[in-house]
Every structure is written in C-alpha cells, then in structure tokens.
Design an enzyme around this catalytic site. Structure first.
Site, PDB file in Angstrom:
ATOM      1  N   HIS A  24       0.844  -1.212   0.000  1.00 59.84           N
ATOM      2  CA  HIS A  24       0.000   0.000   0.000  1.00 59.84           C
ATOM      3  C   HIS A  24       0.880   1.263   0.000  1.00 59.84           C
ATOM      4  O   HIS A  24       0.897   2.032   0.968  1.00 59.84           O
ATOM      5  CB  HIS A  24      -0.862  -0.060   1.265  1.00 59.84           C
ATOM      6  CG  HIS A  24      -1.974   0.932   1.363  1.00 59.84           C
ATOM      7  ND1 HIS A  24      -1.781   2.298   1.374  1.00 59.84           N
ATOM      8  CD2 HIS A  24      -3.307   0.762   1.524  1.00 59.84           C
ATOM      9  CE1 HIS A  24      -2.938   2.910   1.512  1.00 59.84           C
ATOM     10  NE2 HIS A  24      -3.876   2.003   1.597  1.00 59.84           N
TER      11      HIS A  24
ATOM     12  N   GLU B 257      -1.067   1.369  -5.340  1.00 60.04           N
ATOM     13  CA  GLU B 257      -0.879   0.130  -4.576  1.00 60.04           C
ATOM     14  C   GLU B 257      -0.945  -1.103  -5.479  1.00 60.04           C
ATOM     15  O   GLU B 257      -1.914  -1.274  -6.220  1.00 60.04           O
ATOM     16  CB  GLU B 257      -1.966   0.049  -3.508  1.00 60.04           C
ATOM     17  CG  GLU B 257      -2.016   1.282  -2.620  1.00 60.04           C
ATOM     18  CD  GLU B 257      -3.364   1.443  -1.932  1.00 60.04           C
ATOM     19  OE1 GLU B 257      -3.989   0.422  -1.588  1.00 60.04           O
ATOM     20  OE2 GLU B 257      -3.797   2.594  -1.755  1.00 60.04           O
TER      21      GLU B 257
HETATM   22  O1  TA6 Z   1      -6.096   1.816  -0.303  1.00 59.74           O
HETATM   23  C1  TA6 Z   1      -7.073   2.794  -0.149  1.00 59.74           C
HETATM   24  C2  TA6 Z   1      -7.742   2.576   1.199  1.00 59.74           C
HETATM   25  O2  TA6 Z   1      -8.417   1.352   1.244  1.00 59.74           O
HETATM   26  C3  TA6 Z   1      -8.658   3.767   1.458  1.00 59.74           C
HETATM   27  O3  TA6 Z   1     -10.024   3.378   1.378  1.00 59.74           O
HETATM   28  C4  TA6 Z   1      -8.250   4.233   2.858  1.00 59.74           C
HETATM   29  O4  TA6 Z   1      -8.998   3.557   3.838  1.00 59.74           O
HETATM   30  C5  TA6 Z   1      -6.777   3.838   2.867  1.00 59.74           C
HETATM   31  O5  TA6 Z   1      -6.765   2.557   2.249  1.00 59.74           O
HETATM   32  C6  TA6 Z   1      -6.096   3.883   4.210  1.00 59.74           C
HETATM   33  O6  TA6 Z   1      -6.529   2.827   5.002  1.00 59.74           O
HETATM   34  P1  TA6 Z   1      -5.984   2.772   6.535  1.00 59.74           P
HETATM   35  O7  TA6 Z   1      -6.626   1.556   7.125  1.00 59.74           O
HETATM   36  O8  TA6 Z   1      -4.488   2.663   6.493  1.00 59.74           O
HETATM   37  O9  TA6 Z   1      -6.419   4.075   7.153  1.00 59.74           O
END
Ligand code: TA6
Length: 295
Positions: free
Chosen positions: A163, A269
């Site tokens: 991510h 990601e």
């Molecule tokens: O990858 C995008 C996502 O799924 C967004 O929806 C947002 O929630 C982000 O990840 C961050 O997630 P986190 O759990 O690290 O706050």
C-alpha cells in the site's frame, strides 16, 4: 529489540523512544529505513534524489499501531474486515516481524528479509497457519517481494497489498499513467461493481480518489512535473492496482494524517484486492512483488 545476527556494512538497528525498531540501510545506491513493525519500509532515498516514500507528520510511530505512510503490508485482507473490531487492511502491518537476513549483494545492493510466522506466537485473526517473508532489495531501485505460504491443510483465500504512499511535489499537478481504458471500482462509495467506470487517459487528482482498477496487471508511472521526475511502479502477482488520495474532507477525519497533507502524497498500490483476491493452496508460495524506480 530484535537481535541483528549479522554484521552487514551499512545496516544498523535502532529503536525510537516508543520502542519502534528501525533498520537503517545505507549503500552506494540509496538509503532506506525499515521498521520491524509490520515489515514496513518508511523511507527509500536513491542517491541524489528526494525520498520516494511519504510519511505523515502525524503518523503513529509505535509498535502495534499502523504507520501512516511508507509501504504498509496489507495482509491477509485488503480494506475493512467483515469481523467486528478487526483492523482495516489485515493484522500483518501491526505485528513485529523478525529480521531473518541482511546481506550485501554482489551488485552492492542490500537485501533485508523480515519474517512473520504463525509458529512465533498466537495470531487470533489469522485462522490458518502461515509464513510470510518480506524481501527488500535496496539498490538503484527498490524491490519488494512478499512471499506468503499457507501452512495449513486446506486452501484459504487472502487479499493483500503493498500500500505504497508516494511523496509528490503536488498531488493536484501530477498524473498517474498506465491505467488508460481499465475499469475501476469507486471505493469512495464502497461499490461492489464497476458501475461502468473506465479510466480515460492518465489519472489526475482534483477530488478524493479511491479507485480499485481491475484487471490491471501492468506497470504504472507517477509523472511529477513539480519535481521533474517520473516514478515507475512495476509489479508481478497482482491484477489490481489501487489509487488513493483522501483529498480535503477525508484528511480532516484521520487523526494520523494532517489536514493539509493531501497535496504531498498519492497512494498507488500493487494489490490482490476485491475480485483479485488469491487462493493460497497448502504449502505453495504465493508471491506479490513491486519494483520502484526513477525514470
Ligand atoms: O487503499 C485505499 C484505502 O483502502 C482507502 O479506502 C483508505 O482507507 C486507505 O486505504 C487507508 O486505510 P488505513 O486503514 O491505512 O487508514
């Protein structure tokens, strides 16, 4: 503190006052910082360049808490869990991983391997025995390889992602290329269908973006005119690419993200997300890789 069992030039282990362990890597190509919390790389700086990775100034830097930036290793699910109270993006990024190996390669790059294994301790949220290895190769490029093995008797389905939070000069002025013509789920509305969304040309950011592109097996690039650079993101073992920027309103509701930080970053990601989840057959490694480079 993990015991660094190797004396490898340019690799040192230290701990923040919070107890967060940080492996620092320096070689002729680049420097990097990797936390054992979540096998989470938080900095990768090629020689003479700016950091490719971004970390919020408000991020937790405490064992057991997610780090807001760098490359969270999301496993064994992507997004929110259907189990009440379980953390978003799996538990692997919240656990302290073991340092399994550190070595200097013939090329002069540095390899660091971290391991999370269900024999180390209880993992009540896993539901099956597993071994994870996160292999970092820090050189003129950053290579990350997540090797996941189901040590159980039955197949299991997992979602995961590297991510990555990329540092950019201004998210409102960059473009993400390589997704033209690909359908995407608009995660802002938590849809479960494509709803006819198809990327037209390069993605530009002028509002909250939270898109899961599928099928998206190819490389992407972040074109950053402000810093005069193009970041190339190559991958394997992934057919879904997620692009996220929280924009103004979402930035205000995340305690570990500054209200004014959204222009500084974009997440691109390499994932096995949504319809790209993977079935881990017993004993057969499943591998997700990404390679980051400046073009
Ligand atoms: O990858 C995008 C996502 O799924 C967004 O929806 C947002 O929630 C982000 O990840 C961050 O997630 P986190 O759990 O690290 O706050």
């Amino acid at each position: 503190m993990s015991k660094l069992k190797f004396d490898v030039p340019g690799v040192t282990l230290s701990a923040l006052p919070s107890g967060l362990e940080i492996l620092s890597v320096t070689n002729k190509f680049a420097s990097a910082k990797i936390s054992t919390n979540g096998a989470h790389i938080i900095s990768y700086v090629p020689a003479g360049e700016k950091d490719l990775l971004w970390v919020s100034k408000k991020s937790h830097m405490t064992p057991g808490k997610p780090i807001r930036g760098g490359v969270p290793v999301c496993w064994p699910w992507f997004g929110s869990s259907d189990k009440q109270g379980w953390p978003g993006h799996g538990f692997a990024r919240l656990e302290t991983w073991e340092i399994a190996e550190a070595a200097t390669l013939d090329s002069g790059a540095t390899r660091v391997v971290l391991k999370l294994d269900s024999s180390m301790r209880e993992f009540p949220m896993s539901g099956f025995p597993f071994t994870l290895h996160m292999i970092f190769t820090v050189g003129s490029t950053l290579e990350m390889t997540l090797v996941m093995v189901n040590k159980g008797e039955k197949p299991v389905t997992v979602g995961c992602a590297l991510h990555t939070y990329f540092a950019v000069s201004d998210a409102r002025k960059i473009a993400v290329s390589g997704l033209d013509g690909i359908g995407y789920f608009d995660y802002r509305v938590k849809t479960t269908k494509f709803d006819g969304n198809v990327q037209k040309g390069d993605l530009k950011i002028a509002e909250e973006v939270d898109y899961v592109y599928f099928p998206a097996p190819g490389a992407t690039e972040i074109v950053d005119p402000g810093w005069g650079r193009i970041v190339k993101i190559e991958k394997s073992g992934s057919e879904s690419t997620v692009v996220w920027n929280p924009w103004i309103e979402k930035s205000k509701v995340m305690p570990d993200y500054g209200d004014e930080e959204y222009p500084e970053m974009v997440c691109v990601e390499c994932a096995n997300a949504k319809c790209d989840q993977r079935v881990l057959q017993p004993g057969i490694p499943n591998i997700l890789t990404q390679k980051l480079s400046l073009r």
